[in-house]
Enzyme design. Structure first.
Site, PDB file in Angstrom:
ATOM      1  N   ASN A   1       0.831  -1.187   0.000  1.00 20.30           N
ATOM      2  CA  ASN A   1       0.000   0.000   0.000  1.00 20.30           C
ATOM      3  C   ASN A   1       0.879   1.255   0.000  1.00 20.30           C
ATOM      4  OD1 ASN A   1      -2.367   1.608   0.213  1.00 20.30           O
ATOM      5  ND2 ASN A   1      -3.349  -0.009   1.411  1.00 20.30           N
TER       6      ASN A   1
ATOM      7  N   HIS B   1      24.062   2.633  12.231  1.00 24.14           N
ATOM      8  CA  HIS B   1      25.375   3.272  12.282  1.00 24.14           C
ATOM      9  C   HIS B   1      26.139   2.796  13.506  1.00 24.14           C
ATOM     10  CE1 HIS B   1      24.453   6.217   9.094  1.00 24.14           C
ATOM     11  NE2 HIS B   1      23.210   6.074   9.539  1.00 24.14           N
TER      12      HIS B   1
ATOM     13  N   THR C   1      11.718  -5.636  16.348  1.00 24.99           N
ATOM     14  CA  THR C   1      13.165  -5.590  16.563  1.00 24.99           C
ATOM     15  C   THR C   1      13.806  -6.978  16.589  1.00 24.99           C
ATOM     16  OG1 THR C   1      12.876  -5.596  18.964  1.00 24.99           O
ATOM     17  CG2 THR C   1      12.998  -3.442  17.881  1.00 24.99           C
ATOM     18  N   LYS C   2      12.960  -8.023  16.633  1.00 28.41           N
ATOM     19  CA  LYS C   2      13.459  -9.400  16.674  1.00 28.41           C
ATOM     20  C   LYS C   2      12.663 -10.237  15.676  1.00 28.41           C
ATOM     21  CE  LYS C   2      15.092  -9.583  21.405  1.00 28.41           C
ATOM     22  NZ  LYS C   2      14.988  -8.440  22.140  1.00 28.41           N
TER      23      LYS C   2
ATOM     24  N   LYS D   1      -0.352 -13.961  19.871  1.00 31.91           N
ATOM     25  CA  LYS D   1      -0.937 -15.292  19.779  1.00 31.91           C
ATOM     26  C   LYS D   1      -0.326 -16.009  18.597  1.00 31.91           C
ATOM     27  CE  LYS D   1      -5.022 -14.309  16.937  1.00 31.91           C
ATOM     28  NZ  LYS D   1      -6.472 -14.432  16.835  1.00 31.91           N
TER      29      LYS D   1
END
Length: 183
Positions: free
Chosen positions: A86, A116, A162-163, A180
């Site tokens: 989108n 960085h 982030t994981k 879930k």
């Protein structure tokens, strides 16, 4: 090994070095193509021409991408078939992004592959992002460097991932956590 392969491999690269110059040239080329694409009437012909100009030989035949979009290194992205993206996608893709078949990406999603060095901020450290087949990324989600979104996974709107996300998981929040598992 060229600069783009080096960045995809996660090797540190100094942005002030001479070896980084091809990346600067590609960034400028892509920015010019994006300007034209994002400011054209969105007819099928204009969109096809604009995306061919942006992606060159990596043109995503199996993807539908709505404008406006901001993709800094389009040649570093690999698309599967039947991908829908989108409007208002932002990709900082210098480290490589792979989007598999049947992926859906909502509006205002950000995918980041670069970071960085904490002590020398002119040094880039990149990690590839991989979005596996049948994944769905909700509106306004952010996918950070090095993340793999598993097959059939759903990333809730506004999540900051982030994981890695396991296959068949629904994740949400900041940082994203498993809400879930899908059956």
């Amino acid at each position: 090994m060229n600069i783009f392969e080096k960045l995809k491999n996660g090797e540190p690269v100094d942005m002030t070095s001479e070896e980084y110059e091809p990346a600067v040239a590609e960034l400028i080329r892509a920015n010019m193509a994006l300007y034209k694409l994002n400011h054209s009437e969105p007819t099928p012909e204009n969109m096809q021409e604009g995306f061919k100009n942006l992606f060159e030989e990596n043109y995503p035949n199996g993807a539908t991408i709505l404008t406006p979009t901001q993709i800094d290194f389009p040649k570093q992205i690999k698309f599967g078939n039947n991908v829908f993206i989108n409007h208002s996608l932002t990709c900082m893709s210098i480290g490589g992004i792979e989007i598999d078949d049947n992926v859906q990406i909502g509006p205002n999603v950000t995918i980041v592959t670069d970071n960085h060095d904490a002590t020398n901020r002119m040094v880039l450290k990149c990690k590839k992002v991989h979005i596996c087949k049948n994944a769905w990324i909700g509106a306004c989600a952010s996918i950070m460097p090095g993340v793999t979104i598993g097959e059939n996974a759903i990333v809730a709107g506004g999540a900051v991932v982030t994981k890695d996300v396991p296959a068949n998981a629904v994740v949400g929040g900041n940082p994203a956590k498993v809400i879930k598992m899908l059956s």
